[in-house]
Design a protein around this motif. Structure first.
Motif, PDB file in Angstrom:
ATOM      1  N   CYS A 243     -13.759  -8.550  -9.835  1.00  0.00           N
ATOM      2  CA  CYS A 243     -12.313  -8.812  -9.857  1.00  0.00           C
ATOM      3  C   CYS A 243     -11.543  -7.503  -9.912  1.00  0.00           C
ATOM      4  O   CYS A 243     -10.579  -7.301  -9.164  1.00  0.00           O
ATOM      5  CB  CYS A 243     -11.973  -9.692 -11.051  1.00  0.00           C
ATOM      6  N   ALA A 244     -11.963  -6.596 -10.804  1.00  0.00           N
ATOM      7  CA  ALA A 244     -11.258  -5.318 -10.948  1.00  0.00           C
ATOM      8  C   ALA A 244     -11.311  -4.517  -9.651  1.00  0.00           C
ATOM      9  O   ALA A 244     -10.295  -3.943  -9.221  1.00  0.00           O
ATOM     10  CB  ALA A 244     -11.872  -4.522 -12.092  1.00  0.00           C
ATOM     11  N   ILE A 245     -12.472  -4.481  -8.993  1.00  0.00           N
ATOM     12  CA  ILE A 245     -12.600  -3.715  -7.752  1.00  0.00           C
ATOM     13  C   ILE A 245     -11.794  -4.376  -6.633  1.00  0.00           C
ATOM     14  O   ILE A 245     -11.120  -3.688  -5.845  1.00  0.00           O
ATOM     15  CB  ILE A 245     -14.084  -3.579  -7.367  1.00  0.00           C
ATOM     16  N   GLN A 249      -8.636  -2.605  -4.608  1.00  0.00           N
ATOM     17  CA  GLN A 249      -8.575  -2.426  -3.154  1.00  0.00           C
ATOM     18  C   GLN A 249      -7.395  -3.170  -2.546  1.00  0.00           C
ATOM     19  O   GLN A 249      -6.758  -2.678  -1.608  1.00  0.00           O
ATOM     20  CB  GLN A 249      -9.896  -2.863  -2.537  1.00  0.00           C
ATOM     21  N   GLU A 250      -7.068  -4.350  -3.094  1.00  0.00           N
ATOM     22  CA  GLU A 250      -5.938  -5.101  -2.557  1.00  0.00           C
ATOM     23  C   GLU A 250      -4.612  -4.396  -2.855  1.00  0.00           C
ATOM     24  O   GLU A 250      -3.718  -4.368  -2.009  1.00  0.00           O
ATOM     25  CB  GLU A 250      -5.909  -6.507  -3.155  1.00  0.00           C
ATOM     26  N   LEU A 301      -2.279   3.461  -0.770  1.00  0.00           N
ATOM     27  CA  LEU A 301      -1.041   2.871  -0.258  1.00  0.00           C
ATOM     28  C   LEU A 301      -0.763   1.599  -1.026  1.00  0.00           C
ATOM     29  O   LEU A 301      -1.614   0.710  -1.090  1.00  0.00           O
ATOM     30  CB  LEU A 301      -1.172   2.563   1.233  1.00  0.00           C
ATOM     31  N   GLY A 302       0.418   1.495  -1.635  1.00  0.00           N
ATOM     32  CA  GLY A 302       0.784   0.283  -2.349  1.00  0.00           C
ATOM     33  C   GLY A 302       0.891  -0.903  -1.417  1.00  0.00           C
ATOM     34  O   GLY A 302       1.514  -0.829  -0.357  1.00  0.00           O
ATOM     35  N   SER A 303       0.260  -2.002  -1.794  1.00  0.00           N
ATOM     36  CA  SER A 303       0.288  -3.202  -0.952  1.00  0.00           C
ATOM     37  C   SER A 303       0.141  -4.420  -1.839  1.00  0.00           C
ATOM     38  O   SER A 303       0.130  -4.321  -3.070  1.00  0.00           O
ATOM     39  CB  SER A 303      -0.833  -3.148   0.094  1.00  0.00           C
ATOM     40  N   ALA A 309       1.524   2.920  -4.802  1.00  0.00           N
ATOM     41  CA  ALA A 309       0.326   3.415  -5.483  1.00  0.00           C
ATOM     42  C   ALA A 309       0.392   4.931  -5.464  1.00  0.00           C
ATOM     43  O   ALA A 309       0.730   5.530  -4.440  1.00  0.00           O
ATOM     44  CB  ALA A 309      -0.940   2.920  -4.788  1.00  0.00           C
ATOM     45  N   ARG A 310       0.063   5.551  -6.606  1.00  0.00           N
ATOM     46  CA  ARG A 310       0.274   6.998  -6.694  1.00  0.00           C
ATOM     47  C   ARG A 310      -0.698   7.610  -7.699  1.00  0.00           C
ATOM     48  O   ARG A 310      -1.047   6.999  -8.708  1.00  0.00           O
ATOM     49  CB  ARG A 310       1.720   7.267  -7.125  1.00  0.00           C
TER      50      ARG A 310
END
Length: 343
Positions: A243-245, A249-250, A301-303, A309-310
């Motif tokens: 779940c965390a991974i 990635q999402e 990249l924030g999605s 995301a930074r």
């Protein structure tokens, strides 16, 4: 009252009502000096904690006479979600305000299970009082943030909230922050009606590359624009580390394969305080994926449900407490040690 006795009163004071004012005046009758501990300080606003500690100090000060105000010191204390650290922080703050030779008397009443902290300071003398008014701050926040007209809400509060505090609340309702709090309060109430189980599980992914930490900036309705550790709800049949991974990635388009992320797993910790989230009982398993220094940081990249995301250098983190979501600053501290314990 003894000359070198200092009364301590502990609370969140998240909308000051007559019962809290009465408790404060009881403390003023017990000792010449009073230390007011403002719990849940330094953190970003949320539905349970809509007012900053500076604003709560203003509310309390508005309810006091100048003579009373001169006898009171305010001590802000953060939430650690760890009784040992919280007790130490309260002890440290009260000692700094009271002085080394003062006798401390803790003034309070056992209203419900949240008052257990009154037993956490055995070396302080106890001064217990009965419930001083049939009102609680949660009910007053609902009146204030659920009304279509804040002026009408303030009028309804008249039997339970003093005139100076009502005037402060009326003025505060003219600020843009009031509308943001109304919207988030409504979202939290809707969430609690939809998700009715005793608890829910989430998985969080704290990713570090050398001295850099990956964070995301949230979209609404909860914690909009606040920074957070990537994570989210556990899906049926899913392991928490998976779940965390997946959420990592999402939310960030983290470019490494899931197997490479899993190989970097360094530490895991559970965060399950019942009050860690205003959305209900959310228990999270936070995973620290620790990568060695790289020539360049992985591109992110924030999605999905985040705005951005930074990468942040860990030296930047200690100044970010007031813009972190829920207890994520405490999670960062658990793995990276970002809280300065100095008073």
């Amino acid at each position: 009252m003894k000359r070198n006795t200092v009364a301590a009163v502990v609370g969140r004071w998240q909308l000051v009502h007559l019962g809290q004012e009465a408790l404060l005046r009881e403390a003023l009758s017990v000792a010449e000096r009073v230390v007011v501990v403002l719990g849940s300080s330094f953190k970003a606003r949320d539905p349970r904690n809509p007012f900053l500690h500076t604003e709560r100090e203003q509310m309390l000060s508005a309810a006091l006479s100048p003579e009373e105000r001169a006898r009171i010191s305010f001590v802000p204390v953060r939430d650690y979600y760890d009784d040992r650290r919280w007790n130490a922080a309260v002890d440290r703050g009260v000692a700094a305000a009271a002085g080394p030779d003062a006798e401390v008397v803790l003034v309070g009443h056992l209203k419900d299970h949240t008052s257990y902290y009154l037993n956490n300071f055995p070396r302080w003398r106890q001064h217990r009082v009965e419930r001083l008014a049939d009102v609680d701050a949660t009910a007053m926040r609902r009146v204030y943030f659920e009304a279509d007209d804040p002026d009408a809400a303030v009028q309804v509060m008249a039997p339970y909230v003093s005139a100076p505090v009502r005037a402060w609340l009326q003025a505060w309702s003219r600020l843009p922050e009031y509308r943001r709090r109304v919207a988030e309060h409504a979202s939290a109430q809707a969430y609690l009606k939809k998700y009715t189980a005793v608890s829910y599980m989430t998985g969080d992914a704290l990713v570090t590359v050398g001295d850099h930490v990956l964070l995301v900036r949230r979209k609404g309705p909860f914690g909009e624009d606040l920074w957070a550790i990537p994570g989210g709800h556990l899906e049926r049949g899913e392991k928490l580390v998976a779940c965390a991974i997946r959420e990592l990635q999402e939310e960030t388009r983290f470019p490494l394969m899931a197997a490479s992320v899993l190989a970097a797993l360094s530490d895991v910790a559970t965060f399950e305080d019942p009050l860690r989230s205003a959305r209900g009982r959310l228990i999270t398993l936070a995973h620290h994926f620790k990568f060695s220094e790289m020539p360049t940081l992985p591109e992110v990249l924030g999605s999905d449900d985040v705005k951005e995301a930074r990468w942040f250098h860990r030296d930047e983190l200690s100044a970010m407490e007031g813009v972190m979501f829920e207890d994520h600053f405490v999670i960062l501290d658990h793995f990276l040690g970002v809280i300065d314990e100095a008073p």
